[in-house]
Motif scaffolding. Structure first.
Motif, mmCIF file in Angstrom:
data_model
loop_
_atom_site.group_PDB
_atom_site.id
_atom_site.type_symbol
_atom_site.label_atom_id
_atom_site.label_comp_id
_atom_site.label_asym_id
_atom_site.label_seq_id
_atom_site.Cartn_x
_atom_site.Cartn_y
_atom_site.Cartn_z
ATOM 1 N N ASN A 74 71.386 -1.180 39.317
ATOM 2 C CA ASN A 74 71.853 -0.367 40.448
ATOM 3 C C ASN A 74 70.733 0.473 41.048
ATOM 4 O OD1 ASN A 74 74.631 -1.149 40.305
ATOM 5 N ND2 ASN A 74 74.844 0.155 38.499
ATOM 6 N N ASN A 75 69.497 0.271 40.552
ATOM 7 C CA ASN A 75 68.366 1.066 41.017
ATOM 8 C C ASN A 75 68.682 2.560 40.993
ATOM 9 O OD1 ASN A 75 66.314 -0.916 41.607
ATOM 10 N ND2 ASN A 75 67.649 -1.627 43.242
ATOM 11 N N ASP A 76 69.259 2.996 39.868
ATOM 12 C CA ASP A 76 69.696 4.385 39.730
ATOM 13 C C ASP A 76 69.022 5.103 38.562
ATOM 14 O OD1 ASP A 76 70.873 2.991 37.667
ATOM 15 O OD2 ASP A 76 72.943 3.598 38.139
ATOM 16 N N ASN A 77 67.876 4.564 38.111
ATOM 17 C CA ASN A 77 67.127 5.139 36.995
ATOM 18 C C ASN A 77 67.846 5.011 35.654
ATOM 19 O OD1 ASN A 77 64.712 5.878 38.213
ATOM 20 N ND2 ASN A 77 65.488 7.857 38.866
ATOM 21 N N ILE A 78 68.833 4.111 35.597
ATOM 22 C CA ILE A 78 69.477 3.764 34.319
ATOM 23 C C ILE A 78 69.136 2.305 34.037
ATOM 24 C CG2 ILE A 78 71.630 3.550 33.041
ATOM 25 C CD1 ILE A 78 72.793 5.733 34.843
ATOM 26 N N GLY B 283 61.135 8.848 21.462
ATOM 27 C CA GLY B 283 62.190 9.822 21.213
ATOM 28 C C GLY B 283 62.863 9.627 19.884
ATOM 29 N N ALA B 284 63.865 10.466 19.647
ATOM 30 C CA ALA B 284 64.640 10.411 18.407
ATOM 31 C C ALA B 284 66.023 10.975 18.661
ATOM 32 C CB ALA B 284 63.941 11.212 17.297
ATOM 33 N N ASN B 285 66.990 10.461 17.920
ATOM 34 C CA ASN B 285 68.366 10.967 17.963
ATOM 35 C C ASN B 285 68.969 10.945 19.362
ATOM 36 O OD1 ASN B 285 68.265 11.597 15.135
ATOM 37 N ND2 ASN B 285 67.134 13.455 15.645
ATOM 38 N N GLY B 286 68.618 9.924 20.140
ATOM 39 C CA GLY B 286 69.221 9.760 21.452
ATOM 40 C C GLY B 286 68.569 10.537 22.572
ATOM 41 N N THR B 287 67.553 11.340 22.268
ATOM 42 C CA THR B 287 66.866 12.127 23.280
ATOM 43 C C THR B 287 65.551 11.467 23.655
ATOM 44 O OG1 THR B 287 67.843 14.195 22.491
ATOM 45 C CG2 THR B 287 65.871 14.372 23.848
ATOM 46 N N ARG C 90 58.979 12.113 27.012
ATOM 47 C CA ARG C 90 57.725 11.548 27.517
ATOM 48 C C ARG C 90 56.619 11.752 26.484
ATOM 49 N NH1 ARG C 90 54.948 12.213 33.535
ATOM 50 N NH2 ARG C 90 53.025 11.092 33.008
ATOM 51 N N ASP C 91 55.861 10.678 26.221
ATOM 52 C CA ASP C 91 54.802 10.670 25.197
ATOM 53 C C ASP C 91 55.369 10.991 23.816
ATOM 54 O OD1 ASP C 91 52.758 10.130 27.108
ATOM 55 O OD2 ASP C 91 52.690 12.262 27.613
ATOM 56 N N GLY C 92 56.668 10.733 23.629
ATOM 57 C CA GLY C 92 57.317 11.058 22.365
ATOM 58 C C GLY C 92 57.037 10.041 21.278
ATOM 59 N N ASN D 199 67.628 9.848 34.162
ATOM 60 C CA ASN D 199 68.261 11.018 34.785
ATOM 61 C C ASN D 199 68.580 12.088 33.751
ATOM 62 O OD1 ASN D 199 68.453 9.668 37.421
ATOM 63 N ND2 ASN D 199 70.031 8.421 36.449
ATOM 64 N N SER D 200 69.158 11.673 32.642
ATOM 65 C CA SER D 200 69.547 12.623 31.593
ATOM 66 C C SER D 200 68.560 12.659 30.440
ATOM 67 C CB SER D 200 70.938 12.258 31.053
ATOM 68 O OG SER D 200 70.932 10.952 30.474
ATOM 69 N N LEU D 201 67.501 11.825 30.519
ATOM 70 C CA LEU D 201 66.505 11.706 29.452
ATOM 71 C C LEU D 201 67.175 11.427 28.107
ATOM 72 C CD1 LEU D 201 63.885 14.447 30.398
ATOM 73 C CD2 LEU D 201 63.736 11.980 30.734
ATOM 74 N N THR D 202 67.985 10.365 28.112
ATOM 75 C CA THR D 202 68.658 9.919 26.898
ATOM 76 C C THR D 202 68.436 8.416 26.726
ATOM 77 O OG1 THR D 202 70.740 9.544 28.089
ATOM 78 C CG2 THR D 202 70.438 11.698 27.023
#
Length: 345
Positions: free
Chosen positions: A181-185, A213-217, A220-222, A241-244
């Motif tokens: 959907n070109n919606d950043n998901i 990331g970890a635990n669903g979060t 950046r550069d994680g 969008n939600s960084l998940t």
């Protein structure tokens, strides 16, 4: 005594002035000045075209004032008029006073959201200003513009998924997930059948903007995402969008059927081609039928209509003669799983 009284009153006045100054300073920080969108102007009509697709549309604005020195991040958002920005399209983010997007990129994102080409869309536009999670963002006043996209083949936005399973190669154009959907998901499948199980996602075919990331979060550069054994195929969802992020249930795919060595009693597992990002198997088969499945028949694919596209719980796939075959299962196209059966000489 009279002089003391005068001195006391002067001190009270100084305190009052100081208090007022402190109060005014606090009011400024608690009530930041909102950004002001300058261009495009409200009421402007923008007609996108293939001929000018490489040209940039520039959204310029005056900065917000949070009352103190801070690094402010600005995002230009578009939304269909009347939707109150329930599902905004983020044009881009910047720390400066303007944000650009090419006509071709904006056109792709509008077509990807289902808007009809050559028909104008009434859209609201605003600027979001943020200094971090601890402070509420502020928004500019909303302007209204019309945008007319043009007809072209849809190219989905994508993220790259480098990892130990494919040689830590962000430039591999096959190991990607898409935003349909070109919606950043972004969603897709990652086949981790070996190595350490570690991987990341990047916005481009390089390491410039990468996420772990970890635990669903999402970060950046994680740190690397890590899949623990047993390995298999996992559905991956990344929401910028939600960084998940979400990593789905493990599925270990194989083939089953009376054409295979184990018949209908057991799966013969498939291998992973890291260069092409497909599941594959080379095997001796006999005349009969087979299907693809992961663990049990509740997760099986066949081919109803024999068109090369797999269907959940679809019809058995026939093998017309005994021989050695190479079978591939390809998940790269969003919403479509294709396969190929090739008889080897």
């Amino acid at each position: 005594m009279k002089n003391l009284n005068i001195l006391f009153l002067l001190l009270l006045g100084a305190v009052a002035v100081w208090s007022c100054t402190e109060e005014e300073r606090t009011v400024i920080s608690d009530n930041p000045g909102i950004p002001v969108l300058n261009s495009p102007a409200s009421g402007q009509s923008i007609v996108l075209s293939e001929e000018t697709g490489s040209q940039d549309l520039v959204f310029s604005f005056d900065p917000a004032d949070f009352g103190y020195s801070a690094a402010v991040s600005y995002t230009v958002q578009l939304a269909e008029s009347g939707t109150s920005f329930q599902n905004p399209l983020d044009v881009g983010t910047s720390n400066g006073s303007d944000i650009s997007i090419s006509e071709a990129s904006l056109n792709q994102r509008l077509i990807g959201r289902g808007y009809d080409p050559d028909e104008s869309i009434q859209m609201d536009v605003r600027v979001r200003a943020s200094v971090g999670d601890a402070v509420e963002p502020v928004f500019s006043s909303v302007s209204n513009i019309s945008v007319t996209p043009y007809s072209e083949a849809l190219v989905f936005a994508k993220m790259f998924v480098p990892g130990d399973y494919q040689g830590w190669s962000p430039e591999n154009e096959n190991t990607v997930i898409y935003s349909v959907n070109n919606d950043n998901i972004f969603e897709g499948y990652v086949h981790i059948l070996g190595g350490s199980g570690a991987f990341k996602v990047t916005e481009e075919p390089n390491w410039d903007i990468n996420y772990g990331g970890a635990n669903g979060t999402l970060e950046r550069d994680g740190p690397d995402f890590v899949i623990s054994e047993p390995f298999g195929t996992f559905r991956l969802k990344v929401d910028l969008n939600s960084l998940t992020y979400e990593i789905g249930t493990r599925r270990r795919w194989g083939i089953i059927g009376d054409a295979t060595p184990l018949g209908w009693d057991g799966d013969t597992p498939m291998d992973f081609d890291s260069d092409e990002n497909v599941l594959t198997i080379t095997i001796d088969l006999v005349e009969g039928n087979f299907k693809f499945r992961a663990g049990d028949l509740a997760f099986n694919y066949g081919d109803t209509g024999l068109d090369g596209i797999l269907d959940p719980d679809g019809a058995d796939i026939p093998i017309s003669e005994d021989g050695n075959y190479t079978i591939t299962m390809d998940w790269k196209i969003p919403g479509e799983i294709s396969y190929e059966v090739v008889k080897n000489d």
